[in-house]
Design an enzyme around this catalytic site. Structure first.
Site, PDB file in Angstrom:
ATOM      1  N   ASN A   1       0.879  -1.173   0.000  1.00  0.00           N
ATOM      2  CA  ASN A   1       0.000   0.000   0.000  1.00  0.00           C
ATOM      3  C   ASN A   1       0.914   1.219   0.000  1.00  0.00           C
ATOM      4  O   ASN A   1       1.483   1.570   1.027  1.00  0.00           O
ATOM      5  CB  ASN A   1      -0.894  -0.039   1.245  1.00  0.00           C
ATOM      6  CG  ASN A   1      -1.738   1.213   1.405  1.00  0.00           C
ATOM      7  OD1 ASN A   1      -1.810   2.028   0.492  1.00  0.00           O
ATOM      8  ND2 ASN A   1      -2.355   1.380   2.563  1.00  0.00           N
TER       9      ASN A   1
ATOM     10  N   LYS B   1       0.149   4.249  -0.366  1.00  0.00           N
ATOM     11  CA  LYS B   1      -0.481   5.449   0.197  1.00  0.00           C
ATOM     12  C   LYS B   1      -0.180   6.655  -0.701  1.00  0.00           C
ATOM     13  O   LYS B   1      -0.192   6.524  -1.912  1.00  0.00           O
ATOM     14  CB  LYS B   1      -0.019   5.656   1.639  1.00  0.00           C
ATOM     15  CG  LYS B   1      -0.173   4.380   2.464  1.00  0.00           C
ATOM     16  CD  LYS B   1       0.011   4.590   3.930  1.00  0.00           C
ATOM     17  CE  LYS B   1      -0.169   3.241   4.645  1.00  0.00           C
ATOM     18  NZ  LYS B   1      -0.141   3.349   6.087  1.00  0.00           N
TER      19      LYS B   1
ATOM     20  N   HIS C   1      -9.704   1.528   4.479  1.00  0.00           N
ATOM     21  CA  HIS C   1      -8.432   1.619   5.216  1.00  0.00           C
ATOM     22  C   HIS C   1      -8.635   2.539   6.419  1.00  0.00           C
ATOM     23  O   HIS C   1      -9.393   3.523   6.323  1.00  0.00           O
ATOM     24  CB  HIS C   1      -7.341   2.163   4.289  1.00  0.00           C
ATOM     25  CG  HIS C   1      -5.984   2.086   4.914  1.00  0.00           C
ATOM     26  ND1 HIS C   1      -5.546   3.016   5.816  1.00  0.00           N
ATOM     27  CD2 HIS C   1      -4.999   1.162   4.803  1.00  0.00           C
ATOM     28  CE1 HIS C   1      -4.321   2.674   6.232  1.00  0.00           C
ATOM     29  NE2 HIS C   1      -3.971   1.555   5.630  1.00  0.00           N
TER      30      HIS C   1
ATOM     31  N   GLU D   1      -6.974   4.854   7.602  1.00  0.00           N
ATOM     32  CA  GLU D   1      -6.712   6.274   7.351  1.00  0.00           C
ATOM     33  C   GLU D   1      -7.918   6.930   6.687  1.00  0.00           C
ATOM     34  O   GLU D   1      -8.218   8.096   6.942  1.00  0.00           O
ATOM     35  CB  GLU D   1      -5.439   6.425   6.490  1.00  0.00           C
ATOM     36  CG  GLU D   1      -4.188   6.176   7.328  1.00  0.00           C
ATOM     37  CD  GLU D   1      -3.025   5.565   6.569  1.00  0.00           C
ATOM     38  OE1 GLU D   1      -2.996   5.630   5.336  1.00  0.00           O
ATOM     39  OE2 GLU D   1      -2.131   5.012   7.244  1.00  0.00           O
TER      40      GLU D   1
ATOM     41  N   GLU E   1      -6.170  -4.968   9.994  1.00  0.00           N
ATOM     42  CA  GLU E   1      -5.112  -4.014  10.304  1.00  0.00           C
ATOM     43  C   GLU E   1      -5.425  -3.288  11.608  1.00  0.00           C
ATOM     44  O   GLU E   1      -6.185  -2.306  11.604  1.00  0.00           O
ATOM     45  CB  GLU E   1      -4.985  -2.980   9.187  1.00  0.00           C
ATOM     46  CG  GLU E   1      -4.591  -3.555   7.850  1.00  0.00           C
ATOM     47  CD  GLU E   1      -3.899  -2.514   6.986  1.00  0.00           C
ATOM     48  OE1 GLU E   1      -2.738  -2.729   6.636  1.00  0.00           O
ATOM     49  OE2 GLU E   1      -4.492  -1.479   6.702  1.00  0.00           O
TER      50      GLU E   1
ATOM     51  N   GLY F   1       2.023   1.831  10.742  1.00  0.00           N
ATOM     52  CA  GLY F   1       3.042   2.882  10.672  1.00  0.00           C
ATOM     53  C   GLY F   1       3.698   3.199  12.008  1.00  0.00           C
ATOM     54  O   GLY F   1       4.394   4.197  12.140  1.00  0.00           O
TER      55      GLY F   1
ATOM     56  N   SER G   1       2.778  -2.625  10.229  1.00  0.00           N
ATOM     57  CA  SER G   1       4.218  -2.761  10.495  1.00  0.00           C
ATOM     58  C   SER G   1       4.786  -4.129  10.110  1.00  0.00           C
ATOM     59  O   SER G   1       5.674  -4.640  10.794  1.00  0.00           O
ATOM     60  CB  SER G   1       4.529  -2.430  11.963  1.00  0.00           C
ATOM     61  OG  SER G   1       4.169  -1.091  12.246  1.00  0.00           O
TER      62      SER G   1
END
Ligand code: PGA
Length: 241
Positions: free
Chosen positions: A9, A11, A90, A92, A159, A165, A205
């Protein structure tokens, strides 16, 4: 037998030319699993032109087919660009763009109607994790996001938000446990046969050093990888775990 699937991904990273160079290198590598990259929408056409075995995906789609939605991306254009998959829900997007499970479900339906594979993301926040709410939160997300769809053509990505991250990956035990909960929920919603066909990824991660052990977990069929997918060398280690 589920074919393992590892998706990078990217991003909001990687230029158009830079991404194509990366892809050309990846295409020369030997690997036995499905490998894919989720890129910014503006890179999709060039990436698809240069991809033969690597799957290319978008990171968002709008739930309506067309209309007055300035700045959005339609499933129709993703299909026209021959995009293979699209990440939906996702964390985010849930956090910064208020994407809900209901939206995610509509987006997945829209993608499936165009034969594009949805990669449906679920996962609990740190607060929910610390309050022991993981099972409830994830089950609810799956219940709504994955409702009444052709589930075997979807990938689910677990996730945990606290692992994205942060360098703080979930233990293999936690990751396996939650992926098993997801499969059990899908069994309840669909059937054992259908649930057994769905590929479930872990994300958060993931690193070349951790991928092999993750892939040994019986309910984990792949990974969704952010940071460690941005260098060819590390992506190569991931897909050749
Ligand atoms: P990360 O990102 O691997 O950098 O934690 C994963 C993701 O957001 O999909």
């Amino acid at each position: 037998m589920r074919t393992p699937i590892i998706i990078g991904n990217w991003k909001m990273n990687m230029g158009i030319k830079e991404g194509v160079e990366f892809l050309k290198e990846l295409e020369t590598l030997k690997f036995d699993i499905q490998a894919g990259i989720g890129v910014q929408a503006i890179s999709l056409v060039d990436m698809k032109k240069n991809a033969s075995k690597v799957l290319i995906g978008a990171q968002n789609v709008h739930q309506e087919l067309d209309g007055a939605y300035t700045g959005e991306i339609s499933s129709e254009l993703l299909a026209e660009a021959n995009v293979d998959f699209c990440i939906v829900g996702h964390s985010e997007r849930r956090q910064y763009y208020n994407e809900t499970d209901e939206n995610v479900n509509l987006k997945a339906k829209q993608l499936l109607s165009k034969d594009i594979m949805p990669v449906i993301c679920v996962g609990e926040t740190l607060e929910q994790y610390e309050a022991n709410e993981t099972k409830n939160v994830v089950e609810k997300q799956v219940e709504i996001s994955c409702k009444d769809i052709n589930i075997e053509n979807c990938v689910i990505a677990y996730e945990p938000v606290w692992a994205i991250g942060t360098g703080k990956s979930a233990t293999f035990e936690i990751a396996q446990n939650v992926c098993k909960i997801i499969r059990e929920k899908l069994t309840e919603m669909y059937s054992q046969e259908d649930a057994d066909k769905v590929r479930i990824q872990y994300g958060g991660s993931v690193k070349p050093e951790t991928i092999a052990d993750l892939m040994k977990c019986p309910d984990i069929d792949g990974a969704l990888v952010g940071g460690a997918s941005l260098k060819v060398a590390s992506f190569e280690q991931l897909i050749n775990y």
